[in-house]
Scaffold this motif. Sequence first.
Motif, PDB file in Angstrom:
ATOM      1  N   ALA A   1      -1.585   5.875   4.863  1.00 43.53           N
ATOM      2  CA  ALA A   1      -1.709   4.648   3.575  1.00 43.53           C
ATOM      3  C   ALA A   1      -3.018   5.178   2.797  1.00 43.53           C
ATOM      4  CB  ALA A   1      -1.991   3.500   4.200  1.00 43.53           C
ATOM      5  N   GLN A   2      -2.717   4.888   1.473  1.00 42.08           N
ATOM      6  CA  GLN A   2      -3.917   5.041   0.570  1.00 42.08           C
ATOM      7  C   GLN A   2      -4.934   4.073   0.896  1.00 42.08           C
ATOM      8  OE1 GLN A   2      -2.710   5.620  -3.309  1.00 42.08           O
ATOM      9  NE2 GLN A   2      -4.680   4.826  -4.198  1.00 42.08           N
TER      10      GLN A   2
ATOM     11  N   ARG B   1      -7.658   8.919   0.109  1.00 39.72           N
ATOM     12  CA  ARG B   1      -7.031   9.033  -1.423  1.00 39.72           C
ATOM     13  C   ARG B   1      -6.199  10.330  -1.323  1.00 39.72           C
ATOM     14  NH1 ARG B   1     -12.033  10.077  -1.464  1.00 39.72           N
ATOM     15  NH2 ARG B   1     -12.832  12.139  -2.129  1.00 39.72           N
TER      16      ARG B   1
ATOM     17  N   MET C   1       1.026  -1.340   0.092  1.00 42.45           N
ATOM     18  CA  MET C   1      -0.272   0.085  -0.015  1.00 42.45           C
ATOM     19  C   MET C   1       0.967   1.235  -0.125  1.00 42.45           C
ATOM     20  SD  MET C   1      -3.398   0.880   2.503  1.00 42.45           S
ATOM     21  CE  MET C   1      -3.734  -0.809   2.623  1.00 42.45           C
ATOM     22  N   SER C   2       0.512   2.262  -0.963  1.00 44.62           N
ATOM     23  CA  SER C   2       1.690   3.396  -0.901  1.00 44.62           C
ATOM     24  C   SER C   2       0.992   4.696   0.184  1.00 44.62           C
ATOM     25  CB  SER C   2       1.395   3.909  -2.378  1.00 44.62           C
ATOM     26  OG  SER C   2       0.130   4.221  -2.526  1.00 44.62           O
ATOM     27  N   ASN C   3       1.905   5.434   0.350  1.00 40.62           N
ATOM     28  CA  ASN C   3       1.246   6.566   1.105  1.00 40.62           C
ATOM     29  C   ASN C   3       0.808   7.753   0.281  1.00 40.62           C
ATOM     30  OD1 ASN C   3       1.934   5.194   3.714  1.00 40.62           O
ATOM     31  ND2 ASN C   3       4.055   6.041   3.786  1.00 40.62           N
ATOM     32  N   VAL C   4      -0.295   8.385   0.858  1.00 41.15           N
ATOM     33  CA  VAL C   4      -0.835   9.793   0.116  1.00 41.15           C
ATOM     34  C   VAL C   4      -0.843  10.875   1.292  1.00 41.15           C
ATOM     35  CG1 VAL C   4      -2.232   8.284  -1.331  1.00 41.15           C
ATOM     36  CG2 VAL C   4      -3.031   8.942   0.804  1.00 41.15           C
TER      37      VAL C   4
ATOM     38  N   THR D   1       0.152  12.372   6.224  1.00 46.33           N
ATOM     39  CA  THR D   1       0.480  11.491   5.401  1.00 46.33           C
ATOM     40  C   THR D   1       0.065  10.220   5.976  1.00 46.33           C
ATOM     41  OG1 THR D   1       2.672  12.407   4.911  1.00 46.33           O
ATOM     42  CG2 THR D   1       2.450  10.234   4.355  1.00 46.33           C
TER      43      THR D   1
END
Length: 85
Positions: free
Chosen positions: A16-17, A71, A1-4, A14
């Motif tokens: 986790a997406q 998101r 999972m990428s960070n947003v 910041t």
Amino acid sequence: MSNVEILLDGEPVTCAQGLPLTELLMSRAPWWRQSPKLHAARGMFCGMGLCFECVVEVDGVWSRACLERTRAGMEIRTGQQGGRG
């Protein structure tokens, strides 16, 4: 999972997406929901969109936080800037 990166009550955060918005709010802004009698932070109620107790403003639209996922670029306003309100 990428960070947003999102804005939470005007502050960059910041996370986790795809994180459930209620999870983010309970960890970063515990005063977003208060007991009307005790004026203390309280947890989630139904967690599935039935009670409307978790309504916040997301990108200028009122939304139930339990039905939203984080998101990139979203802006959340809880109405509780500065802590206890």
